[in-house]
Scaffold this active site. Sequence first.
Site, PDB file in Angstrom:
ATOM      1  N   ASP A 114      47.621  52.110  82.115  1.00 20.89           N
ATOM      2  CA  ASP A 114      48.309  50.878  82.539  1.00 20.89           C
ATOM      3  C   ASP A 114      49.123  50.296  81.393  1.00 20.89           C
ATOM      4  O   ASP A 114      48.903  50.612  80.222  1.00 20.89           O
ATOM      5  CB  ASP A 114      47.298  49.844  83.055  1.00 20.89           C
ATOM      6  CG  ASP A 114      46.290  49.412  81.999  1.00 20.89           C
ATOM      7  OD1 ASP A 114      45.829  50.279  81.228  1.00 20.89           O
ATOM      8  OD2 ASP A 114      45.978  48.207  81.925  1.00 20.89           O
ATOM      9  N   GLU A 179      43.103  48.674  81.065  1.00 24.14           N
ATOM     10  CA  GLU A 179      42.791  48.232  79.695  1.00 24.14           C
ATOM     11  C   GLU A 179      43.399  46.870  79.423  1.00 24.14           C
ATOM     12  O   GLU A 179      42.827  46.043  78.715  1.00 24.14           O
ATOM     13  CB  GLU A 179      43.308  49.262  78.679  1.00 24.14           C
ATOM     14  CG  GLU A 179      42.797  49.062  77.245  1.00 24.14           C
ATOM     15  CD  GLU A 179      43.615  48.080  76.428  1.00 24.14           C
ATOM     16  OE1 GLU A 179      43.099  47.586  75.417  1.00 24.14           O
ATOM     17  OE2 GLU A 179      44.762  47.785  76.798  1.00 24.14           O
TER      18      GLU A 179
HETATM   19 ZN   LIG Z   1      46.754  49.595  74.619  1.00 30.29          ZN
END
Ligand SMILES: [Zn+2]
Length: 473
Positions: A114, A179
């Site tokens: 992501d 994340e």
């Molecule tokens: Zn990162």
Amino acid sequence: MLGLLSVLLAIATVNMLATRSQQVQVDGFEPLRIDEVQAVDRLSEAIRIQTISPQDPASFDPAPFIAFHQLLERSFPLVHAQLEREIVSDYSLMYRWPGADPSAAPIILAAHMDVVPADDPSAWSHPPFAAEQAEGFMWGRGTMDDKGALMAILEATEAMLAAGITPPRTVYLCFGHDEELTGSGAAAMAKLLHARGVEAEFLLDEGTGITVGMFPAVEQPVALIGLSEKGSATIELLVELEGGHSSAPPDQTAIGILAAAVARVEAQQLPGSLDGPFRQTLDTLGPEMHGPLKLVATNLWLFAPVMTRALLASSTTASSVRTTTAVTVIEGGVKANVLPPRARALVNHRINAGDTVERVVAHVREAVDDPRVQVTLVVGNEVPRISDAQAPGFSTIARAVREVNPEVLVAPGLFVAATDARHYVGVAKQVYRLSAFFITKQDVPRYHGVDERLSLEHYAGMIQFYGRILQAS
Ligand SMILES: [Zn+2]
């Protein structure tokens, strides 16, 4: 007094002259065979898929993540034919590659798919999701953070499979999908590994890039392998008083009380300390320094207080030696002629190694020193366990850095941002953080900012870097 001083200086000078470089010596190596043009093409496709972790998790769009999975399947046919792949938490991907020695502890390479949004595309020199190539760079959101690493890991894996090379240890590739939000994908993968009794020799995730010109008195680029990352604590300061008309006010309103408390919190910063991984950074880089700083860095037994004070003097270096304090939100008041019934502030701390959430809360309470101000912890994350720079995994990574980039110095350090890595401390003996591309001071704002870009030459080096780690025993 003068006599004592000259004796101390003489000892320090002898110490400095006696220090030796601690850098691991490397020989040449056989690079993996990579078609760099095709590898760059595959990276550009990965950048074009907008796997965005939105600010508001409710507006998460799964379609790009599914497209990203399909792109990986297309791009790395051998990986998908020969490795076991599991989809975890809907969009995270975990691969298992059995090693030649099933009894050896596995290793884990982690990265995330992501990216943060690109809020102002017009501010970019090249559109954030076009993956344009110019000036030797690929431009786009995710090139540095962190699709470059994810794709480089898979390029190295695919190339090894094509060459018939089996890794000595079993390898897990763990690619999280959120994340930039909470890292729930990484947490779920860690939980799965834990349930299966996996205890990896080490894990490598993203971290500081290889820094160029960012260390005073050090000429060469420096790769700081993060042994841990900073913790965090957000603390609320709240004042609630009776409201009323402003025509007959008390000496201090809720806002005045809060403002005074905020001023005290800012004035009483947490103390600096060279303890923790940063001390190891100085110990390792000291022998590589030149000029007067070398004398200081190689004699911290004498100069630690001087060094700490010097580092605290600038906000950029202060963050590496203390828990930082940032008042980030303040609210209160409803109308010009009404006494505010409530005033509130949020203080965000990034916790240094050696400090704890509890200690930070106690410090703030002491600084506020006013029973009318309620001090509450909103959210706290401790500094994760500090990994060992003497463990074999550290030298594996250090060796890989210097095999591919012989001019680079490697040192242990503390990573200043949060990563997925913190979720894995229970399934790996050592957890390390490093991004294997080069960055200068000017590149730092590109993280989560405009004009994120990756040097194509460095990308080729990243693939070889991961290849060396995968092949190391
Ligand atoms: Zn990162």
